[in-house]
Design a protein around this motif. Structure first.
Motif, PDB file in Angstrom:
ATOM      1  N   TRP A  82      -1.602   8.670   4.931  1.00 44.16           N
ATOM      2  CA  TRP A  82      -2.041  10.042   4.673  1.00 44.16           C
ATOM      3  C   TRP A  82      -0.827  10.868   4.243  1.00 44.16           C
ATOM      4  CZ3 TRP A  82      -3.908   7.253   8.855  1.00 44.16           C
ATOM      5  CH2 TRP A  82      -5.297   7.095   8.924  1.00 44.16           C
ATOM      6  N   VAL A  83      -0.877  11.458   3.059  1.00 43.71           N
ATOM      7  CA  VAL A  83       0.225  12.260   2.541  1.00 43.71           C
ATOM      8  C   VAL A  83      -0.145  13.726   2.699  1.00 43.71           C
ATOM      9  CG1 VAL A  83       1.613  12.797   0.504  1.00 43.71           C
ATOM     10  CG2 VAL A  83       0.835  10.445   0.900  1.00 43.71           C
ATOM     11  N   SER A  84       0.784  14.535   3.177  1.00 41.98           N
ATOM     12  CA  SER A  84       0.518  15.955   3.404  1.00 41.98           C
ATOM     13  C   SER A  84       0.375  16.695   2.081  1.00 41.98           C
ATOM     14  CB  SER A  84       1.639  16.573   4.246  1.00 41.98           C
ATOM     15  OG  SER A  84       2.848  16.615   3.492  1.00 41.98           O
ATOM     16  N   ASN A  85      -0.079  17.936   2.154  1.00 39.17           N
ATOM     17  CA  ASN A  85      -0.405  18.704   0.956  1.00 39.17           C
ATOM     18  C   ASN A  85       0.823  19.054   0.117  1.00 39.17           C
ATOM     19  OD1 ASN A  85      -3.373  19.114   1.314  1.00 39.17           O
ATOM     20  ND2 ASN A  85      -2.659  19.989   3.242  1.00 39.17           N
ATOM     21  N   THR A  86       1.989  19.195   0.754  1.00 36.35           N
ATOM     22  CA  THR A  86       3.211  19.469  -0.003  1.00 36.35           C
ATOM     23  C   THR A  86       3.957  18.191  -0.356  1.00 36.35           C
ATOM     24  OG1 THR A  86       4.596  19.675   1.980  1.00 36.35           O
ATOM     25  CG2 THR A  86       3.454  21.668   1.210  1.00 36.35           C
ATOM     26  N   GLY A  87       3.525  17.078   0.199  1.00 35.24           N
ATOM     27  CA  GLY A  87       4.178  15.813  -0.066  1.00 35.24           C
ATOM     28  C   GLY A  87       5.347  15.508   0.846  1.00 35.24           C
ATOM     29  N   ARG A  88       5.619  16.374   1.801  1.00 36.06           N
ATOM     30  CA  ARG A  88       6.808  16.151   2.643  1.00 36.06           C
ATOM     31  C   ARG A  88       6.563  15.104   3.720  1.00 36.06           C
ATOM     32  NH1 ARG A  88      10.444  20.528   6.172  1.00 36.06           N
ATOM     33  NH2 ARG A  88      11.575  18.907   7.364  1.00 36.06           N
ATOM     34  N   TYR A  89       5.342  15.059   4.264  1.00 38.08           N
ATOM     35  CA  TYR A  89       5.072  14.196   5.411  1.00 38.08           C
ATOM     36  C   TYR A  89       4.098  13.078   5.039  1.00 38.08           C
ATOM     37  CZ  TYR A  89       7.081  18.092   8.032  1.00 38.08           C
ATOM     38  OH  TYR A  89       7.910  19.077   8.498  1.00 38.08           O
ATOM     39  N   VAL A  90       4.287  11.927   5.661  1.00 37.98           N
ATOM     40  CA  VAL A  90       3.385  10.782   5.501  1.00 37.98           C
ATOM     41  C   VAL A  90       3.030  10.274   6.892  1.00 37.98           C
ATOM     42  CG1 VAL A  90       3.100   8.453   4.585  1.00 37.98           C
ATOM     43  CG2 VAL A  90       4.431  10.149   3.302  1.00 37.98           C
TER      44      VAL A  90
ATOM     45  N   PHE B 230       0.857  -1.183   0.000  1.00 37.52           N
ATOM     46  CA  PHE B 230       0.000   0.000   0.000  1.00 37.52           C
ATOM     47  C   PHE B 230       0.896   1.237   0.000  1.00 37.52           C
ATOM     48  CE2 PHE B 230       0.445  -1.837   4.188  1.00 37.52           C
ATOM     49  CZ  PHE B 230       0.903  -0.799   4.981  1.00 37.52           C
ATOM     50  N   ALA B 231       0.717   2.056  -1.023  1.00 36.56           N
ATOM     51  CA  ALA B 231       1.613   3.187  -1.242  1.00 36.56           C
ATOM     52  C   ALA B 231       0.893   4.497  -0.963  1.00 36.56           C
ATOM     53  CB  ALA B 231       2.144   3.171  -2.674  1.00 36.56           C
ATOM     54  N   GLY B 232       1.686   5.550  -0.825  1.00 34.33           N
ATOM     55  CA  GLY B 232       1.188   6.907  -0.756  1.00 34.33           C
ATOM     56  C   GLY B 232       1.671   7.679  -1.966  1.00 34.33           C
ATOM     57  N   LEU B 233       0.823   8.536  -2.524  1.00 33.58           N
ATOM     58  CA  LEU B 233       1.158   9.305  -3.721  1.00 33.58           C
ATOM     59  C   LEU B 233       1.672  10.673  -3.288  1.00 33.58           C
ATOM     60  CD1 LEU B 233       1.103   9.320  -6.818  1.00 33.58           C
ATOM     61  CD2 LEU B 233      -1.232  10.220  -6.693  1.00 33.58           C
ATOM     62  N   LEU B 234       2.931  10.962  -3.618  1.00 32.73           N
ATOM     63  CA  LEU B 234       3.556  12.200  -3.180  1.00 32.73           C
ATOM     64  C   LEU B 234       3.194  13.362  -4.098  1.00 32.73           C
ATOM     65  CD1 LEU B 234       7.077  10.862  -2.130  1.00 32.73           C
ATOM     66  CD2 LEU B 234       5.019  11.207  -0.723  1.00 32.73           C
ATOM     67  N   LYS B 235       3.403  14.588  -3.622  1.00 28.31           N
ATOM     68  CA  LYS B 235       2.995  15.797  -4.336  1.00 28.31           C
ATOM     69  C   LYS B 235       4.140  16.802  -4.338  1.00 28.31           C
ATOM     70  CE  LYS B 235      -1.537  15.123  -2.144  1.00 28.31           C
ATOM     71  NZ  LYS B 235      -2.567  15.754  -1.282  1.00 28.31           N
ATOM     72  N   GLY B 236       3.825  18.003  -4.893  1.00 28.03           N
ATOM     73  CA  GLY B 236       4.779  19.101  -4.871  1.00 28.03           C
ATOM     74  C   GLY B 236       6.078  18.759  -5.566  1.00 28.03           C
ATOM     75  N   LYS B 237       7.195  19.021  -4.909  1.00 29.60           N
ATOM     76  CA  LYS B 237       8.481  18.747  -5.533  1.00 29.60           C
ATOM     77  C   LYS B 237       8.771  17.243  -5.601  1.00 29.60           C
ATOM     78  CE  LYS B 237      11.340  19.304  -1.356  1.00 29.60           C
ATOM     79  NZ  LYS B 237      12.471  20.058  -0.767  1.00 29.60           N
ATOM     80  N   TYR B 238       7.916  16.444  -4.947  1.00 31.39           N
ATOM     81  CA  TYR B 238       8.054  14.989  -5.007  1.00 31.39           C
ATOM     82  C   TYR B 238       7.073  14.379  -6.012  1.00 31.39           C
ATOM     83  CZ  TYR B 238      10.172  16.179  -0.536  1.00 31.39           C
ATOM     84  OH  TYR B 238      10.926  16.756   0.434  1.00 31.39           O
ATOM     85  N   GLN B 239       6.532  15.228  -6.868  1.00 34.93           N
ATOM     86  CA  GLN B 239       5.547  14.797  -7.870  1.00 34.93           C
ATOM     87  C   GLN B 239       6.085  13.617  -8.690  1.00 34.93           C
ATOM     88  OE1 GLN B 239       2.596  16.518  -8.443  1.00 34.93           O
ATOM     89  NE2 GLN B 239       1.922  15.099 -10.006  1.00 34.93           N
ATOM     90  N   GLY B 240       5.191  12.629  -8.955  1.00 35.66           N
ATOM     91  CA  GLY B 240       5.589  11.479  -9.754  1.00 35.66           C
ATOM     92  C   GLY B 240       6.265  10.388  -8.957  1.00 35.66           C
ATOM     93  N   ARG B 241       6.218  10.488  -7.623  1.00 35.38           N
ATOM     94  CA  ARG B 241       6.852   9.473  -6.788  1.00 35.38           C
ATOM     95  C   ARG B 241       5.826   8.877  -5.820  1.00 35.38           C
ATOM     96  NH1 ARG B 241      12.549  12.524  -5.100  1.00 35.38           N
ATOM     97  NH2 ARG B 241      13.135  13.144  -7.234  1.00 35.38           N
ATOM     98  N   ILE B 242       6.154   7.694  -5.365  1.00 33.80           N
ATOM     99  CA  ILE B 242       5.336   7.051  -4.338  1.00 33.80           C
ATOM    100  C   ILE B 242       6.221   6.702  -3.161  1.00 33.80           C
ATOM    101  CG2 ILE B 242       3.631   6.084  -5.949  1.00 33.80           C
ATOM    102  CD1 ILE B 242       5.128   3.386  -5.670  1.00 33.80           C
ATOM    103  N   VAL B 243       5.568   6.461  -2.028  1.00 35.85           N
ATOM    104  CA  VAL B 243       6.259   6.000  -0.842  1.00 35.85           C
ATOM    105  C   VAL B 243       5.497   4.797  -0.309  1.00 35.85           C
ATOM    106  CG1 VAL B 243       4.985   7.634   0.616  1.00 35.85           C
ATOM    107  CG2 VAL B 243       7.144   6.641   1.443  1.00 35.85           C
ATOM    108  N   TYR B 244       6.236   3.776   0.119  1.00 40.67           N
ATOM    109  CA  TYR B 244       5.561   2.590   0.630  1.00 40.67           C
ATOM    110  C   TYR B 244       6.462   1.902   1.650  1.00 40.67           C
ATOM    111  CZ  TYR B 244       8.486   0.190  -2.862  1.00 40.67           C
ATOM    112  OH  TYR B 244       9.545  -0.256  -3.615  1.00 40.67           O
TER     113      TYR B 244
ATOM    114  N   LEU C  35       6.345  10.151   9.006  1.00 36.73           N
ATOM    115  CA  LEU C  35       7.583  10.005   8.233  1.00 36.73           C
ATOM    116  C   LEU C  35       7.877  11.331   7.534  1.00 36.73           C
ATOM    117  CD1 LEU C  35       9.872   8.350   6.798  1.00 36.73           C
ATOM    118  CD2 LEU C  35       8.165   7.811   5.036  1.00 36.73           C
ATOM    119  N   ASP C  36       9.098  11.839   7.700  1.00 32.14           N
ATOM    120  CA  ASP C  36       9.561  13.049   7.011  1.00 32.14           C
ATOM    121  C   ASP C  36      10.309  12.607   5.753  1.00 32.14           C
ATOM    122  OD1 ASP C  36      10.866  15.342   6.094  1.00 32.14           O
ATOM    123  OD2 ASP C  36      11.099  16.152   8.119  1.00 32.14           O
ATOM    124  N   ILE C  37       9.762  12.917   4.572  1.00 32.93           N
ATOM    125  CA  ILE C  37      10.341  12.451   3.313  1.00 32.93           C
ATOM    126  C   ILE C  37      11.725  13.066   3.085  1.00 32.93           C
ATOM    127  CG2 ILE C  37      10.048  12.426   0.795  1.00 32.93           C
ATOM    128  CD1 ILE C  37       8.229  10.522   2.234  1.00 32.93           C
TER     129      ILE C  37
END
Length: 987
Positions: free
Chosen positions: A816-824, A747-761, A847-849
Motif C-alpha cells: 500500500w503506497v500513501s497518497n504522497t508516495g512517502r510511505y509504503v 511485487f512493486a509499489g508505484l510511488l507518487k508526488g515527488k517520487y513520480q515515475g519510481r517504484i519500490v520493491y 517503510l519511510d521512502i
C-alpha cells in the motif's frame, strides 16, 4: 467518521431490484410481445396483464388485467399492419390437464382489439375468428370456423368444422375447404395464405396443409400438404414474393422457413433478392433463436454470415423472444436474471444497445490482435510450473505447457520461463516448428458447442491474434473434445490438425480458419462410424502415421481397422501393412517398424528382428517416439509402479545404445539432446549421452503469488499517467498499453508526488532479483527495499539496510503506497510449521521512502490499509461483513507525525468516484450506482463476463478499472457497457 475506500466486499445480494434504464420488470415472466409496424410501440404480456410501452424510452403508458383459469393465458399479440394504434389480444383457456388440440374450438377464447390512441377497446371477436390486414391499402380478410357441440368427460365441448372467409372491403365471401388456423395477407392485398388443420395423427400430432390464394377470386395459387407443425410466425415478405413461417412453440428456437409464395417451395436466395418481414427479417438479415434462447444470432440469409450474437449472461435475461428495432437496438423479453445468474421469479422487457455491447456481440469476420507484451522489455518470469501437458517446437528451442486455461512458455536451452498467460476457458496449445508462433484452441462456452476460438501467440511481436470460428457443417473441425496437431518441417506459423474425425485440417498463422486438406474415405460409411486416432510422427520429417478406427453405429466402442501414413508435403494418404495380431505396432519409416511378436517388443527392418524388451505380458504401457535418427521406447513393467523404463535405439545401425529407468513421469517431450519430463510438480531434463538428470530451477515462492484473485492492492495509480497491476505490470492510462512487465515474483509499489515515475520493491535473498541472480548468501535469510525508475527497475536509486528474516518468514505480496508516495505499508508472514500451514504469525510494517527505514506498527493480520490525504495518519485492520450494506473495517489509527496509535474506531468502506457513485464488483461486471438507504440504486452496469473482485476509479482519466478472480483487469470509460480494454494479467 466515514471512510471512502476501495473494496469489493459489498454484498452482492444487497443490490436493489432497480434495474438499468431502458428495462421494465413485471411480476411474472414476459412470455409474448409484439412490435408495431412503425416500431414506436411494443405490447407484451405476463401471466396477469397486458402492457403497452413506448420503444423510445420503454415507458409503460397503459396496462390491462385479465382473469383466466390457471391454464389460460394470452396466446397471440399483434398490431394491425395498417394502423399502429390498433393491436389484437387473444386469450385462451381450456379444461383438463393437457394443452388443447386444434380439432377443438374453445368458447372461452376471446379476441380483443384495442385502440391505444383512443384508450379503449374497439372490437371483440369470438376466439375462432382470425383477421389479417394489408399494409399498403385498406384490404383485410376475416376467417371463421363453424363448430358443433359434443360431450366429453361430462363437459360440453365444441368441435371445429370448416367455415367461411370474407374479403373486405370487396365483401367477397367464400367457403373454407378445411378448418383454418392461421391466415396472412400480402402487403398489397393480392394474396392470401391459409394454414388448415387436416387431422390428428397417431400419438396426438396434428397435420396441417398450406394454401396461397388470390384475393380477388380466391383462386388457388399453390398448395402444400402434410405439414406436421402448426405455423406460429406466418407472414408475407414486404414485396409479396416470399412466405415466412415458424412452427408454433413455447420456445422461440424453432427454425424459420422462407418459401416462394407462388410455389410453396423453399426459396433459394441470391444477392439480387430482398427479404423483409417485420420485425425479424430486415434487408436479408434474419434474427434467430438457438439452444432454447441460450443464443440469439443475426445472420445474412444469402451469405450465412453471423453478424452478432446475444446470450443470457450478457443481457441478464432468460430469453423468451426478441424484437429488433434497428441495426443498433433490440428488445429482449423473458425471465429476469439475478446478479448470481439465477431466476428471480419475475419477468423483464429490456432494450439492448448492440453498439454498447459490441465487444461481445459483434461477430467480426476479421481477426483481433491484442498486444500482450513488449518484446523489447525484458520478461523475467518465476519458474513456477502450473501445467501438466507439454509440447516442444520442431527445432527444440521452445517448450509449451498447458493445463485447463493456463499456458506457459519456456526457453528450452536455458530452462527459463518466458511467460504465463491465462485464458478464459480450457485450451490446447501447439508451438510451430520455430517456436516463435504458438497455436491455441480455446473453448467458447458462451456460445454453441460448434464454436471455438483460435489464437496465435507471436513471441517476436508480443501479440495475440484471435479468430472466432463458427460453422454449421456437421463434420467441421472441432477441437473442443480431442485434437492432435503437428507442424510442417521448417515452416513457421503452420499446423496440420485432426479432431478424431476422418479429415486433416490446415491452419496458417495469417488466416486462422481451418481448411480441410485431405480425408480418409471409409470403406463402409453407411454401416460404420470412423475416426482417426493415434497420430504419431515418424523418422521421416514429412510423414506422420495414424490409425483408422471404426464402430457400428448402434455401438459405442471403436475398434482398430487399418494403419495409414500422411505425407504432409504432398497431402497424400497411403495405407500401410501391419501385423494384425500385434497388440502394438509402430512404423518409424516405410521399412522399419516396432511391434510385439507375442513374446517380445522387437525392431523389424529388412527381414531382421532386434529384440528390445522381453516379456510383453508383463508390460502395462508402451510408447515409441522418434528422436532425430534415434527412437525412444518407453515402457512400464506391471510390478514397477514408480518408474518408467527407457530404451534408446540407433535406427540406421539397428542397435540399442542406451537403457535406463526414469521416475514415473506425468508428461514428457524430446527437445534437442534431452528428454524433458514433469515429475512431482517440477521439470527435469535427462541427457542420455552422459546419463545425467538436471532439475529445473523451480523457484518456488510465496504461495500467495500463485493466486489469480485480484486484490485491492493489485490496482495502483500514480498522480499522472500510470497504473500498476498486480505489482508487476505497468500500464499507461492514456493508451492502455503495457510499458513494463516486471518479474511476476517481484511485487512493486508505484510511488507518487515527488517520487513520480519510481517504484519500490523488496528483494528477498531466497527469491530471484530482477536480473535473474540470487541475493548474496549470508548465514541467515534477509530482505531489503529498493527504489528505482519504472524504466530501469534493475538500477537502484535508493536502498534500505538489510533486514533479517526469521525462519520460514516471508514478505507477503501486496503493498500500500500513501497518497504522497512517502510511505509504503507491507506485511510479513511466518509459518511456525511451514509444512502443515499451522501457527501463522503476522507483522505489519511501514517503510519511510525518505529515510529508507522500517517501523513495525502491529503484530496482527492486516487486510486493508488507508492513508489520509495528507499522509499524517494511517489506518489498518481486517474486513468484517456485518450483514448490512456497510462492510465495516475495525482499524487502528496511527499518527505518523508523532508516531503514536490512536483509539480503535470503525468506518464504512466504499469505492467512490467524484460523481458520488459507488462502484461494486459483482459476478459479470461492476455495478455503478448510488447508495439509497440499505440498497444501491443502479445507474450503470459495465460488463466483463468474469467474477469481479475489486474496482477503482482513475480520476484524471475518468476510467473505471476492475480486477477479476481470474487475475484479469478490465477498463471502462462509462460511455459503453463493454470494456474499452481487457488486460490479461492472470499469472
Amino acid at each position: 467518521m466515514r471512510l471512502l475506500f476501495l473494496t469489493f466486499f459489498l454484498a452482492v445480494s444487497l443490490i436493489s431490484e432497480a434495474t438499468l434504464a431502458q428495462s421494465i420488470v413485471t411480476p411474472s415472466s414476459v412470455h409474448i410481445a409484439s412490435l408495431s409496424h412503425d416500431k414506436q410501440w411494443v405490447v407484451y404480456a405476463d401471466a396477469t396483464h397486458v402492457y403497452l410501452a413506448r420503444t423510445s424510452d420503454l415507458a409503460v403508458v397503459d396496462e390491462w388485467p385479465y382473469s383466466l383459469a390457471s391454464q389460460g393465458r394470452v396466446t397471440q399479440l399483434s398490431f394491425s399492419e395498417g394502423n399502429s394504434n390498433v393491436f389484437r389480444v387473444q386469450y385462451s383457456r381450456w379444461n383438463g390437464d393437457f394443452a388443447p388440440m386444434d380439432i377443438n374450438v374453445y368458447p372461452a377464447d376471446s379476441v380483443f382489439f384495442y385502440n391505444h390512441a383512443q384508450e379503449k377497446r374497439v372490437a371483440v371477436l369470438p376466439g375462432h375468428m382470425m383477421v389479417a390486414y394489408a399494409t399498403k391499402n385498406n384490404r383485410y380478410v376475416v376467417a371463421a370456423n363453424d363448430f358443433f357441440r359434443y360431450p366429453f368427460e361430462g363437459k360440453e365441448n365444441l368441435g371445429a368444422v370448416r367455415g367461411i372467409i370474407g374479403l373486405f372491403p370487396d365483401n367477397h365471401r367464400h367457403a373454407l375447404p378445411k378448418v383454418a388456423r392461421q391466415i396472412a395477407l400480402s402487403a398489397d392485398g393480392s394474396l392470401v395464405a391459409l394454414a388448415y388443420f387436416d387431422s390428428a395423427a397417431r400419438g396426438g400430432t396434428a397435420v396441417y396443409s398450406i394454401e396461397v390464394r388470390r384475393f380477388n377470386d380466391f383462386g388457388l395459387v399453390a398448395q402444400r400438404l402434410g405439414l406436421e407443425n402448426k405455423p406460429g410466425l406466418w407472414k408475407f415478405s414486404a414485396n409479396g414474393r416470399y412466405l415466412i413461417w415458424q412452427p408454433e412453440s413455447d420456445w422461440s428456437d424453432q427454425p424459420i422457413s422462407i418459401w416462394d409464395a407462388n410455389t410453396l417451395t423453399e426459396a433459394k436466395l441470391s444477392d439480387r433478392d430482398t427479404v423483409d418481414v417485420h420485425p425479424l427479417v430486415q434487408n436479408n438479415n434474419i434474427v434467430e433463436f438457438l439452444d432454447r434462447g441460450m443464443k440469439i444470432i443475426r445472420r445474412n440469409l444469402v451469405t450465412s454470415e453471423i453478424q452478432w450474437t446475444l446470450w443470457p449472461a450478457l443481457t441478464e435475461v432468460y430469453h423468451k423472444g426478441i424484437l429488433p428495432l434497428d441495426d443498433r437496438y433490440v428488445l429482449v423479453y423473458g425471465d429476469q436474471m439475478s446478479n448470481k445468474r439465477l431466476y428471480t421469479g419475475k419477468g423483464i422487457l429490456k432494450k439492448i444497445d448492440l453498439e454498447d455491447l459490441s465487444i461481445y456481440t459483434k461477430n467480426d469476420p476479421l481477426k483481433t490482435i491484442d498486444t500482450v507484451f513488449n518484446p523489447a522489455t525484458p520478461r523475467i518470469q518465476e519458474n513456477t510450473i502450473l501445467t501438466r501437458d507439454f509440447r516442444a517446437s520442431g527445432n527444440g528451442q521452445v517448450l509449451v505447457g498447458m493445463h485447463e486455461n493456463v499456458l506457459e512458455i519456456w526457453s528450452a536451452p536455458s530452462r527459463k520461463k518466458l511467460m504465463t498467460h491465462r485464458f478464459n476457458d480450457e485450451i490446447k496449445a501447439y508451438p510451430d516448428y520455430t517456436g516463435q508462433s504458438i497455436l491455441v484452441f480455446e473453448k467458447y462456452v458462451q456460445l454453441s458447442y460448434s464454436e471455438f476460438k483460435v489464437h496465435v501467440f507471436d513471441l517476436n511481436q508480443g501479440t495475440l491474434t484471435t479468430q472466432v470460428v463458427q460453422s454449421e457443417e456437421r463434420d467441421f473441425f472441432d477441437p473442443n473434445y480431442r485434437c492432435d496437431c503437428f507442424v510442417l518441417p521448417d515452416q513457421a506459423a503452420s499446423w496440420i490438425c485432426n479432431d478424431q474425425g476422418t479429415s486433416f485440417w490446415g491452419i496458417a498463422g495469417k488466416n486462422l480458419m481451418p481448411e480441410r486438406l485431405v480425408s480418409v474415405k471409409p470403406e463402409e460409411p453407411g454401416q460404420y462410424v470412423y475416426q482417426i486416432d493415434q497420430v504419431r510422427p515418424t523418422l521421416q520429417p514429412d510423414v506422420v502415421e495414424f490409425r483408422l478406427d471404426r464402430r457400428l453405429r448402434e455401438e459405442n466402442d471403436f475398434q482398430p481397422m487399418s494403419a495409414w501414413q500422411l505425407n504432409t508435403r504432398t497431402k497424400t494418404l497411403t495405407r500401410i501393412v501391419r501385423n494384425e495380431r500385434a497388440k502394438y505396432y509402430r512404423y518409424l519409416t516405410s521399412e522399419v517398424a516396432i511391434f510385439d511378436d507375442g513374446n517380445a517388443l522387437v525392431l523389424s527392418a529388412e527381414g531382421k528382428k532386434l529384440e528390445l524388451v522381453s516379456g510383453m505380458d508383463q508390460l502395462s504401457f508402451v510408447d515409441v517416439r522418434p528422436w532425430g535418427q534415434q527412437a525412444a521406447v518407453f515402457y512400464r513393467v506391471k510390478s514397477e509402479n514408480d518408474s518408467v523404463r527407457l530404451v534408446l535405439i540407433d535406427v540406421p545401425v539397428r542397435n540399442i545404445i542406451h537403457r535406463t529407468r526414469l521416475p514415473d513421469m506425468e508428461s514428457f517431450v524430446f527437445v534437442g539432446a534431452a528428454i524433458h519430463y514433469r515429475f512431482r510438480e517440477n521439470l527435469f531434463s535427462y541427457l542420455p549421452a552422459p546419463g545425467t538428470t538436471i532439475e529445473w530451477d523451480k523457484a518456488e515462492f510465496n504461495p500467495e503469488s500463485y493466486k489469480t484473485l485480484t486484490q485491492e492492492w493489485d490496482l495502483q495509480f500514480d498522480n499522472h499517467e500510470y497504473m500498476l497491476l498486480n505489482g508487476s505490470v505497468l500500464v499507461n492510462l492514456t493508451d492502455l498499453q503495457t510499458r513494463v512487465m516486471f518479474p511476476s515474483y517481484v511485487f512493486a509499489g508505484l510511488l507518487k508526488g515527488k517520487y513520480q515515475g519510481r517504484i519500490v520493491y523488496p528483494v528477498d535473498s531466497t527469491y530471484r532479483q530482477l536480473d535473474g541472480t540470487y541475493g548474496a548468501r549470508l548465514k541467515y535469510p534477509f530482505y531489503y527495499w529498493v527504489v528505482a525508475s519504472v524504466h530501469q527497475p534493475n538500477r537502484p536509486l535508493a536502498q534500505s539496510a538489510m533486514i533479517r528474516l526469521g525462519d520460514s518468514e516471508q514478505v507477503q505480496r501486496g503493498l500500500w503506497v500513501s497518497n504522497t508516495g512517502r510511505y509504503v505499508a507491507y506485511r510479513l508472514e511466518k509459518y511456525m510449521d511451514k509444512y502443515m500451514d499451522k501457527g501463522v504469525s503476522h507483522q505489519f510494517n511501514l517503510l519511510d521512502i525518505e529515510t529508507m527505514k522500517v517501523t513495525t506498527l502491529a503484530r496482527e493480520e492486516v487486510k486493508s490499509v488507508l492513508f489520509s490525504p495528507d499522509d499524517r495518519t494511517i489506518a489498518w485492520g481486517a474486513l468484517q461483513n456485518t450483514g448490512t450494506l456497510d462492510v465495516r473495517l475495525t482499524y487502528q489509527h496511527y499518527d505518523l507525525t508523532v508516531g503514536k496509535k490512536q483509539l480503535l474506531a470503525s468506518g464504512v468502506l466504499s469505492s467512490l468516484h467524484p460523481g458520488g457513485e459507488v462502484l461494486q464488483p459483482v459476478v459479470g461486471g461492476v455495478v455503478v450506482g448510488r447508495v439509497s438507504g440499505d440498497s444501491i440504486q443502479r445507474t450503470r452496469f459495465v460488463i466483463s463476463k468474469e467474477f469481479m473482485t475489486c474496482s477503482a476509479y482513475a480520476t484524471d482519466q475518468k476510467l473505471v478499472i476492475g480486477g477479476s478472480d481470474q487475475g484479469n483487469v478490465f477498463v471502462w470509460n462509462l460511455e459503453k457497457s463493454s470494456p474499452i480494454a481487457r488486460i490479461p494479467c492472470g499469472f
